[in-house]
Write an enzyme that holds these catalytic residues in place. Structure first.
Site, PDB file in Angstrom:
ATOM      1  N   HIS A  66       0.838  -1.195   0.000  1.00  0.00           N
ATOM      2  CA  HIS A  66       0.000   0.000   0.000  1.00  0.00           C
ATOM      3  C   HIS A  66       0.877   1.251   0.000  1.00  0.00           C
ATOM      4  CE1 HIS A  66      -3.017  -2.730   2.317  1.00  0.00           C
ATOM      5  NE2 HIS A  66      -3.033  -2.985   1.023  1.00  0.00           N
ATOM      6  N   TYR A 129       2.056   1.980  13.839  1.00  0.00           N
ATOM      7  CA  TYR A 129       2.600   3.020  12.963  1.00  0.00           C
ATOM      8  C   TYR A 129       1.977   4.384  13.283  1.00  0.00           C
ATOM      9  CZ  TYR A 129      -1.463   1.448  10.153  1.00  0.00           C
ATOM     10  OH  TYR A 129      -2.702   1.058   9.717  1.00  0.00           O
TER      11      TYR A 129
END
Length: 463
Positions: A66, A129
């Site tokens: 992604h 993240y």
């Protein structure tokens, strides 16, 4: 705690961070993100706004590839992963890959436009993240087939044995991916002298003036796609110094010169773009022969006060260059153009001789802007003008006359008091000369104002 160590990779901007993990009988502890240390080691101040955790129950869970339109700082809270990254940005490094095994002692900074993927090597993996923008409905971004033979990622666990989402099983091959374009540049105030000069050096920038974007209008500001920009150059200003003393001018000046820059500073922090704002030596009262960047503000008239307020607002932005300049000369009506016209018409004008400073040609101001932005100079305030000894307006007018074939003696010097007699004028600083040691220390060498003036006149009044 020990110090983290940063390593570069074949993908520009993709950085590996070796973290110090302290273990004992209870478990372990690490500083996953420590801004001061990370910035000192060269990581960008990317301004995370969201922290996400992806929990993976079983070994072999594989996600990606992604390419979200934001930066991220990835790490592992528990377990181990095999991480793989592919550069999907426009440019020569498109398709470049990098892979690495991550455990809690390793983190990776992933810049916008680099495809991110991982495969879990154990059960019960928590992948975390930080990101510096918010997900928005309808956001589209490039993705890449996990099994693409061109990039040939060496997955430790064969993909046919892995848990992969249906969507990720149908991502396109590399030759079908549209590369991610870089964020754009926005020029505000594009039709002024400086705005037109900026367009020459930033030909791909989006250019707007008041008709396209009124930064004093909350509705217009709310509707504008600020997250599309990496750099905003604010060349818009209300510059009618004398008219600013009137009731209508005062309101307009405060809106354009003070409120609008403060709004842009807030947007800069909210969306992460670098803001370049142009200010004036008028923020000082001119009682010092030369002005340095940290001189206390001491504006005289309304225009000066609004510019000083704008300086304070811009200074609140994390990523800003506040560029103070003086006596700007570019394409359009200005002092030099007026003096050339008078010289050609045989007129002998009265010109003020007790206000001194240096000319700043718009191409010099643009060159300084490019230098600050491209060299990633320390954010803050910089003084910019052309170089050379300070001159009075009368001195400059005399030089223009001489270059046009007239005698400089045809310019009659007068005092500011004489000029203002019978006129409604705003107060002006006696000295507009600015010290430029700070920008010089960053590697910028200013061009002499008289050399620039000569070229300007020979080019037919072009900046």
């Amino acid at each position: 705690m020990g110090e983290p160590v940063v390593e570069t990779t074949p993908i520009p901007g993709l950085l590996v961070v070796r973290l110090d993990v302290r273990e004992d009988a209870r478990g372990w502890f690490k500083e996953n993100w420590q801004r001061e240390k990370m910035l000192a080691l060269g990581l960008p101040d990317f301004g995370p706004v969201q922290n996400n955790v992806s929990f993976n129950a079983d070994r072999g869970a594989t996600r990606g590839i992604h390419t979200e339109p934001w930066d991220k700082f990835v790490s592992v809270a528990t377990g181990r992963i095999f991480g793989a990254w592919v550069d999907l940005r426009e440019g020569a490094t498109f398709g470049t890959t990098f892979h690495l095994e991550l455990d809690p002692a390793v983190a990776v900074f992933v810049p916008r436009g680099v495809g991110n993927s991982y495969q879990t090597l154990e059960d019960g993996v928590a992948y975390t993240y930080l990101v510096n923008d918010y997900w928005r409905p309808g956001t589209s971004y490039p993705a890449l087939d996990l099994a693409d033979p061109t990039v040939a990622i060496p997955w430790p666990i064969p993909l046919e044995e892995c848990e992969i989402s249906e969507k990720d099983r149908h991502n396109p091959a590399l030759d079908q991916v549209t590369p991610m374009a870089p964020k754009k540049t926005l020029i505000i105030g594009s039709q002024g002298q400086l705005g037109r000069a900026l367009q020459v050096d930033y030909p791909d920038a989006d250019c707007v003036d008041l008709a396209e974007l009124d930064v004093t209008d909350p509705a217009a500001v709310a509707a504008w796609p600020w997250h599309d920009y990496a750099l905003v150059l604010n060349a818009a200003a209300y510059t009618a110094v004398d008219a600013a003393e009137t009731p209508e001018g005062r309101r307009t000046a405060w809106a354009a010169n003070a409120a609008a820059p403060a709004t842009l500073a807030r947007l800069s922090d909210e969306h992460g773009f670098t803001l370049v704002h142009y200010s004036s030596e008028y923020v000082f009262d001119g009682t010092r022969p030369e002005h340095v960047e940290d001189e206390p503000l001491s504006p005289l008239g309304v225009y000066a006060q609004t510019k000083a307020a704008g300086d304070l607002g811009v200074g609140t932005a994390t990523r800003h260059y506040l560029v103070r300049t003086s006596w700007v000369i570019g394409e359009g009506n200005n002092f030099v153009r007026t003096m050339q016209r008078l010289a050609e018409q045989g007129v002998s004008p009265d010109v003020v001789s007790d206000q001194v400073g240096r000319l700043t040609f718009t191409n010099e101001l643009v060159r300084a802007t490019r230098h600050l932005v491209d060299s990633r100079a320390e954010h803050g305030t910089y003084h910019v003008s052309n170089a050379g000894p300070a001159m009075s307006w009368a001195d400059i007018a005399g030089t223009v006359f001489e270059l046009c074939g007239r005698s400089p003696d045809d310019v009659r010097p007068i005092t500011t008091e004489q000029y203002a007699a019978g006129r409604a004028t705003a107060p002006r600083p006696a000295s507009s000369t600015m010290a430029m040691a700070k920008i010089a220390a960053s590697g910028f060498v200013a061009r002499d104002q008289l050399d620039a003036l000569r070229d300007y006149l020979q080019a037919g009044m072009r900046p």
